[in-house]
Design an enzyme around this catalytic site. Sequence first.
Site, short mmCIF file in Angstrom:
data_model
loop_
_atom_site.label_atom_id
_atom_site.label_comp_id
_atom_site.label_asym_id
_atom_site.label_seq_id
_atom_site.Cartn_x
_atom_site.Cartn_y
_atom_site.Cartn_z
N ALA A 1 0.83 -1.21 0.00
CA ALA A 1 0.00 0.00 0.00
C ALA A 1 0.86 1.25 0.00
O ALA A 1 2.00 1.25 0.48
CB ALA A 1 -0.93 0.00 1.21
N HIS A 2 0.28 2.32 -0.52
CA HIS A 2 0.94 3.63 -0.57
C HIS A 2 -0.03 4.65 0.00
O HIS A 2 -0.95 5.08 -0.67
CB HIS A 2 1.31 3.97 -2.02
CG HIS A 2 2.17 5.20 -2.15
ND1 HIS A 2 1.87 6.39 -1.54
CD2 HIS A 2 3.32 5.42 -2.84
CE1 HIS A 2 2.80 7.30 -1.84
NE2 HIS A 2 3.70 6.72 -2.63
N ASN A 3 0.21 5.07 1.25
CA ASN A 3 -0.64 6.09 1.87
C ASN A 3 -0.32 7.47 1.32
O ASN A 3 0.69 7.70 0.66
CB ASN A 3 -0.46 6.09 3.38
CG ASN A 3 -1.26 4.99 4.05
OD1 ASN A 3 -1.55 3.97 3.42
ND2 ASN A 3 -1.61 5.17 5.30
#
Length: 963
Positions: free
Chosen positions: A805-807
């Site tokens: 994931a990439h916040n």
Amino acid sequence: MPDNVNQRSSTISFPASWVATAHTTLASLAFLIALAVGTGLHYKKLVKNGVAGYPQEWFPSVSATIGDWFPERSFFQIFIALTSGPRFALVFLQYYLQSQTRKSSWPFTLLIVGVIRSLSCGGWVFITSNDHHDAHDVLMISYIVCNVPWMFGSISYTPSMRMITKRQRKYVATAFFACIVPFVYFFIQHKVHKKPGAYTKSSLFEWGLIFLDITFDSILARDLRESGIRLFITQDKAMAEADGVTSPSHSPKVNATAPVARSKQHIHLPSFLSDLYLSYIFWSVFTSLAPTLFYFSIWKLAIAGPEASLLCTLSPILLGIPSIRLFLTSRRGRLASHLLSLLGLAAYRFDDPLHRLLLVNIANIFACALAAVEWSGDDSFYRGIILGLSFIISSVAKLANHSNNPVWPFMNENTGGYNKTGLSLALLAIVELSLRSPSEVLTPIRKGAVSKSWVTSGLALGSLIFALHNLLADSTTLITWSWTGYPVQGPVPHLHGYLTILAQCLGLAIPVLLPSAWVGILRHPLWFAYGSASVYFMYNCRDWVGYFGGLNVAVFSMSVLPMVLSMTAESANGRLARTYTLAFFVTCLLYLASVWTVAYAFVPGGVYLRERTDLVLLAQMALLSPAFTFSPPLAAVNQFFAADMRSKYWHHVRTTIFFTIVTSLLVTIYRLPPPPTLLKSSRRIVNAGIWTIHFGFDNAGRDSQRRMRDLIRDMDLDILGLLETDLQRVVYGHRDITRVMVEEMGYYADVGPGPNSHTWGAVLLSKFPIINSTHHLLPSPDGELAPAIEATINMYGTEVVVIVAHNGQEETPLDRELQSKELARIMAASFPKPVIYLGYVVTDPHAPRPAPYKIITEDGKVFDIDMDDTDRWCEYIFFRGLYRTAYVRVSRDTITDTELQIGQFVVPEGGVVVANHTVEALYPRIARESLPEEHWFPDTYCGQGQRGHRYHVFDEPLYYRIP
């Protein structure tokens, strides 16, 4: 071929201006070949001097280039020796002209000066500074001193009736003597003050002096041509007729703007291949511009300024200046423009991204202006076929070269580039072009009434160029638009890309194969409706249905390319500059709009196009729509379908299409990935890493796939999450960052949400089979749209959930909070399955709510890989249900702006962790020797490491006891 052959006296005559042309050509080749060969073979040796070397010095001096190394010294001396004959002939021819102009002793004085000047030139080029430094310098200074009377005398004795040549001599002489001042200044800075970098600056001005000198002498060709002097050669002797001035009307003349009936000529295979390759060079230079300039934007995460370089594609506006238009439509202008466009390929020699961008800008100025001239000729339909074929070939080249065009300037021999080969082939193509007869080289500009439809034609052509570049520049782009993950229900990037190429070939074959009576269908609104429906399915559907829509978009776009190009050529009558400037302007606007859909958080006005690729596609088709009417076929199309036109190159086109299809299939088979292999299966070990790879550009702006591969291979990663990976856009070159690793190391790949999902991208690579995967678009009300991949992976018979994931960024705290809650929900929902989280979080360790750290670890029911590591901000690894045995942080070197983090885990037998997972049980560190060697990471990255990578923060891997 000679102009006249007198059979009675066996006399051959030719214009004296040919001597000047031969001198200019041979002299230029002598220096350029020496420079090209020298920089190719001994670049760092050439720029090295007694003060500094590379990278402080980055451009060689003339003396070092022509005299220090073999074989460039030999090439130079051979060509300069060939130049001596024409050079002395020019001196005597100029004396003859001047003596006829004015009765004076000055022409004879200039003759003596010219001879001394020529001998001095031979002296300093054959006696190098290494042979005898003082002699070399004295002869060079003598040459420069002789240039003073030579240049001023030549200007003074230019007849007043020849104002153009007189003005040209004044300009060149002024530039020559102006260059001497900075040359001497920087030479003193280098020699006396020992200042690093001064050598390069003096070298640039030294090269300027060389080519200005050659240019000054080349002006004599115009004088000789206008005077009508001819040279006669017999079997026994050669003589210049002192009174052999013929009437200019007897000399052959070519009208650069006169229509040329190309259909009356047979297009030979070498000419066809040269046209095809030079068109491929156009696409290579054109498509390299956006990635080269966007390098600066991704480092600043905002508009950085170089984006204005897009305006260089508007160079067709210069065609509004009659002298420039006349030059570009001439034989010399076309050859010169092709040569200057090669600067975009030669830019690979420069490590500084700004220097590369400058050369790519210059190359695009000439490439786009020349393209406008060539596309507007009577052979525009043929040009459309060539343009389409070369575009497909560029896609095949990328398929064979891990999604990188091998001649792009940000490629080199270390990153998979074949720049020298590409440049060599381009030079051969230009040589072939120069050897054609004038009627084959000159590009005729259409003449006729001024068209009122130039606006709609320009809009349509600009839209089509964008459509081709945005959707079809790489064979896997359409696949990423339709990709949904595992289990696979659609095309796979590494297997089905050749289908895109097949569809493109089919589309381009339609206007060639179609009977002449049916050709009007390609302009019919029903054909446009077919294209519009294909775009709709491509955008709204996924898997095979969406990809099938994309394949039909490929067929449609390629089929109308020759037609749209011909329509634009006919409509550009009297409006050449504005028509093609408008076309490229529309292309630039659509480029920016397509970027705005994903970069909305970093650009002005981004809110209006946020996640609105549908609006971009709608605009693309709306701008293209005026090309489709119920009117009869265009004149250029009728000409093409005439029997004597189609037969000229149909066989070449058919053969090229066939070989392109076969090649794409063979390349696909050759590039099939090997099956993944596990090296540590006996211990049930899993090495999992997370790396933010900054869109596949290293700090020098070059493709980073191979450098990434080397580190990943050394770390023996089984699971890898990559972030900032959506490269299937114009500004990233439509590349696939997984290609090298998948094809050479064997991984299952989930390339994550596609370009139509408007994220910066996430990728999951796995040596273990991926059972299923789901793509998530995390809540992002304020900032950039955050992607996540949730995959269930079979690790040694145990189902383990892996999250990549990439916040969002620090500037959008609400986004980060909502995204963290969603990630926690996903991980909690998979409980009690084991989980590995590999992500970009943007938080301090142990930061209280609403910061992401506590939300993810507590609500997601996962553990931090090392709670005592407080020196983190972006990348984090969390886990549960596994035995964590090692944790490594590896420095990035210059590959990207973020380190590689690795966590090592052991999958428990039966999928059950037997120990009680308390904090005390999880985190005791132990010595490496307490674990079997299979758990150890390489010692080569300790201390200084290798290739710029090392274990940092802790200076070594951390190892942990299995509870």
